[in-house]
Motif scaffolding. Sequence first.
Motif, PDB file in Angstrom:
ATOM      1  N   VAL A 188       0.552  -1.404   0.140  1.00 15.25           N
ATOM      2  CA  VAL A 188      -0.417   0.098  -0.254  1.00 15.25           C
ATOM      3  C   VAL A 188       1.128   1.354  -0.082  1.00 15.25           C
ATOM      4  O   VAL A 188       1.826   1.428   0.505  1.00 15.25           O
ATOM      5  N   LEU A 189       1.118   1.651  -0.845  1.00 10.24           N
ATOM      6  CA  LEU A 189       1.640   3.482  -0.973  1.00 10.24           C
ATOM      7  C   LEU A 189       0.901   4.780  -1.130  1.00 10.24           C
ATOM      8  O   LEU A 189      -0.792   5.060  -1.578  1.00 10.24           O
ATOM      9  N   CYS A 190       1.210   5.950  -0.218  1.00  9.52           N
ATOM     10  CA  CYS A 190       0.629   6.660  -0.061  1.00  9.52           C
ATOM     11  C   CYS A 190       1.739   8.229  -0.305  1.00  9.52           C
ATOM     12  O   CYS A 190       2.386   7.509   0.042  1.00  9.52           O
ATOM     13  N   LEU A 191       1.298   8.654  -1.648  1.00  8.99           N
ATOM     14  CA  LEU A 191       1.298   9.625  -1.789  1.00  8.99           C
ATOM     15  C   LEU A 191       0.749  11.005  -1.592  1.00  8.99           C
ATOM     16  O   LEU A 191      -0.795  11.021  -1.962  1.00  8.99           O
ATOM     17  N   ASP A 213       9.933 -10.391  -9.858  1.00  3.45           N
ATOM     18  CA  ASP A 213       9.224 -11.849 -10.656  1.00  3.45           C
ATOM     19  C   ASP A 213       7.905 -11.541 -10.578  1.00  3.45           C
ATOM     20  O   ASP A 213       7.503 -12.535 -10.447  1.00  3.45           O
ATOM     21  N   GLU A 214       6.935 -10.826 -10.040  1.00  4.85           N
ATOM     22  CA  GLU A 214       5.926 -10.814  -9.307  1.00  4.85           C
ATOM     23  C   GLU A 214       4.967  -9.731 -10.636  1.00  4.85           C
ATOM     24  O   GLU A 214       5.206  -8.606 -11.247  1.00  4.85           O
ATOM     25  N   GLU A 215       3.706 -10.129 -11.227  1.00  2.27           N
ATOM     26  CA  GLU A 215       2.668  -9.000 -11.735  1.00  2.27           C
ATOM     27  C   GLU A 215       2.100  -8.324 -10.323  1.00  2.27           C
ATOM     28  O   GLU A 215       2.108  -8.943  -9.126  1.00  2.27           O
ATOM     29  N   MET A 216       1.636  -7.073 -10.860  1.00  9.83           N
ATOM     30  CA  MET A 216       1.100  -6.251 -10.217  1.00  9.83           C
ATOM     31  C   MET A 216       0.116  -5.845 -10.544  1.00  9.83           C
ATOM     32  O   MET A 216      -0.107  -5.611 -11.593  1.00  9.83           O
ATOM     33  N   LEU A 217      -1.003  -5.154  -9.594  1.00  7.18           N
ATOM     34  CA  LEU A 217      -2.099  -4.273 -10.273  1.00  7.18           C
ATOM     35  C   LEU A 217      -2.190  -3.654  -9.113  1.00  7.18           C
ATOM     36  O   LEU A 217      -1.199  -2.893  -7.969  1.00  7.18           O
ATOM     37  N   VAL A 218      -2.468  -1.630 -10.175  1.00 12.46           N
ATOM     38  CA  VAL A 218      -1.996  -0.335  -9.546  1.00 12.46           C
ATOM     39  C   VAL A 218      -3.479   0.126  -9.056  1.00 12.46           C
ATOM     40  O   VAL A 218      -4.573  -0.359 -10.188  1.00 12.46           O
ATOM     41  N   LEU A 219      -4.274  -0.386  -7.379  1.00 15.31           N
ATOM     42  CA  LEU A 219      -5.371  -0.040  -7.847  1.00 15.31           C
ATOM     43  C   LEU A 219      -5.728   1.057  -6.694  1.00 15.31           C
ATOM     44  O   LEU A 219      -6.001   0.978  -5.253  1.00 15.31           O
ATOM     45  N   PRO A 220      -6.219   2.037  -6.436  1.00 14.79           N
ATOM     46  CA  PRO A 220      -6.443   3.296  -5.747  1.00 14.79           C
ATOM     47  C   PRO A 220      -7.491   2.805  -4.800  1.00 14.79           C
ATOM     48  O   PRO A 220      -8.886   2.308  -5.038  1.00 14.79           O
ATOM     49  N   LEU A 221      -7.027   3.150  -3.876  1.00 16.75           N
ATOM     50  CA  LEU A 221      -8.459   3.414  -2.339  1.00 16.75           C
ATOM     51  C   LEU A 221      -8.791   4.408  -2.541  1.00 16.75           C
ATOM     52  O   LEU A 221     -10.074   4.047  -1.576  1.00 16.75           O
ATOM     53  N   SER A 222      -8.066   5.582  -2.670  1.00 15.11           N
ATOM     54  CA  SER A 222      -8.203   7.244  -2.677  1.00 15.11           C
ATOM     55  C   SER A 222      -7.723   7.746  -3.179  1.00 15.11           C
ATOM     56  O   SER A 222      -6.181   7.237  -2.916  1.00 15.11           O
ATOM     57  N   GLY A 223      -8.025   8.964  -4.119  1.00 14.82           N
ATOM     58  CA  GLY A 223      -6.980   9.532  -5.153  1.00 14.82           C
ATOM     59  C   GLY A 223      -7.234   9.216  -6.149  1.00 14.82           C
ATOM     60  O   GLY A 223      -7.854   7.915  -6.988  1.00 14.82           O
ATOM     61  N   ALA A 235       9.497  -5.277 -14.737  1.00 17.55           N
ATOM     62  CA  ALA A 235       8.894  -4.314 -15.791  1.00 17.55           C
ATOM     63  C   ALA A 235       9.270  -2.981 -14.607  1.00 17.55           C
ATOM     64  O   ALA A 235      10.043  -2.961 -13.419  1.00 17.55           O
ATOM     65  N   THR A 236       9.523  -1.194 -14.880  1.00 15.49           N
ATOM     66  CA  THR A 236      10.576  -0.449 -14.236  1.00 15.49           C
ATOM     67  C   THR A 236       8.964  -0.006 -14.201  1.00 15.49           C
ATOM     68  O   THR A 236       8.134   1.130 -14.821  1.00 15.49           O
ATOM     69  N   VAL A 237       9.113   0.676 -13.064  1.00 16.39           N
ATOM     70  CA  VAL A 237       6.987   1.469 -12.447  1.00 16.39           C
ATOM     71  C   VAL A 237       7.207   2.759 -12.362  1.00 16.39           C
ATOM     72  O   VAL A 237       8.658   3.354 -10.924  1.00 16.39           O
ATOM     73  N   ARG A 238       7.185   4.014 -12.454  1.00 17.87           N
ATOM     74  CA  ARG A 238       7.317   4.984 -11.572  1.00 17.87           C
ATOM     75  C   ARG A 238       5.927   5.437 -11.470  1.00 17.87           C
ATOM     76  O   ARG A 238       4.569   5.556 -12.265  1.00 17.87           O
ATOM     77  N   ILE A 239       5.089   5.548 -10.220  1.00 14.78           N
ATOM     78  CA  ILE A 239       3.733   6.323  -9.906  1.00 14.78           C
ATOM     79  C   ILE A 239       3.908   7.943  -9.870  1.00 14.78           C
ATOM     80  O   ILE A 239       4.613   8.045  -8.251  1.00 14.78           O
ATOM     81  N   THR A 240       3.162   8.559 -10.332  1.00 11.46           N
ATOM     82  CA  THR A 240       3.126  10.312  -9.365  1.00 11.46           C
ATOM     83  C   THR A 240       1.602  10.217  -8.790  1.00 11.46           C
ATOM     84  O   THR A 240       0.507   9.528  -9.931  1.00 11.46           O
ATOM     85  N   GLY A 241       1.017  11.252  -8.018  1.00 11.78           N
ATOM     86  CA  GLY A 241      -0.055  10.608  -7.383  1.00 11.78           C
ATOM     87  C   GLY A 241      -0.511  11.688  -6.325  1.00 11.78           C
ATOM     88  O   GLY A 241       0.608  11.471  -5.579  1.00 11.78           O
ATOM     89  N   SER A 242      -1.969  11.780  -5.547  1.00 17.57           N
ATOM     90  CA  SER A 242      -1.767  11.826  -4.213  1.00 17.57           C
ATOM     91  C   SER A 242      -2.641  11.398  -3.985  1.00 17.57           C
ATOM     92  O   SER A 242      -3.998  11.011  -4.804  1.00 17.57           O
ATOM     93  N   GLY A 243      -2.767  10.252  -2.598  1.00 16.21           N
ATOM     94  CA  GLY A 243      -3.633   9.450  -1.976  1.00 16.21           C
ATOM     95  C   GLY A 243      -3.215   8.425  -1.601  1.00 16.21           C
ATOM     96  O   GLY A 243      -2.053   7.370  -1.403  1.00 16.21           O
ATOM     97  N   ARG A 244      -4.020   7.179  -1.823  1.00 13.77           N
ATOM     98  CA  ARG A 244      -3.739   5.729  -1.011  1.00 13.77           C
ATOM     99  C   ARG A 244      -3.693   4.431  -1.908  1.00 13.77           C
ATOM    100  O   ARG A 244      -4.919   4.595  -2.769  1.00 13.77           O
TER     101      ARG A 244
END
Length: 273
Positions: free
Chosen positions: A32-35, A46-56, A89-98
Amino acid sequence: MTFVPAGSTARSPWALWITPETAGWAYTGLRVLCLSGESVDFTTGDEEMLVLPLSGSCEVRCDGVRLVLHGRTSVFSEVSDFIYLPVGATVRITGSGRFALPAARARRSFPVRYGAARDVPVEIRGAGQATRQVNNFCAPDAFDCDRLVAVEVLTPGGNWSSYPPHKHDTASACEAVLEEIYYFEGGPGYQRVYGGHETLTEVAGGDVVLVPRGYHGPSMAAPGYDLYYLNVLAGPAEKRTMACADDPRHAWVRSSWAEQAIDPRVPMAKAPR
């Protein structure tokens, strides 16, 4: 069963960091990422992932692909869009929320892609005080990936979900053995896990329950408090599944739903049209 209280694994800006290694199993993970407007860079390994907004909302850049998630105010306000991230994959996430990042150790690489909120199958399951909403955004029949399965469950205050109790760890009764994570928002509520080791624990926003084996359920929302949980599952089977075996003592409950009305409080979070 392992209970991970909110904040106990904080690694700023990561509010939660669960990998197969930290969980003590083989396949399933969750971060869980807080930005607050900043960017975070990472690799999926070696993991596949999803990015799912909880808020924001946020922007996701993955291997040269730029995608924007419109997100939502909260998990109780509406169904969210999401993004799939492949292994390596190489990933960058930019935003506000969780933002929740369900993950699974994978064998195959799928392309980066966007999942629209309007395409998420919303299911009303159960009846009476067992009525709940299930957002099947990454269920086996809804979204294609290698091993990862993820759904959201919203339970109105006073209702029970993950009921009747069931398990995913008996190969003779199921198609696969699955490791499962419950990540909670809202509450307070209570989560029961049993079958070898009996546990009943209070849960609220940010708490996590890891279920490597045994019957789990019900998830009980205290009266007056709605409960949300994100289920993340993965296992060794060639074909993704959510197959389970009900506790035979309580399996009859499913047949009783036909005679009960559906709780009018669901759906709680609606998908855009």
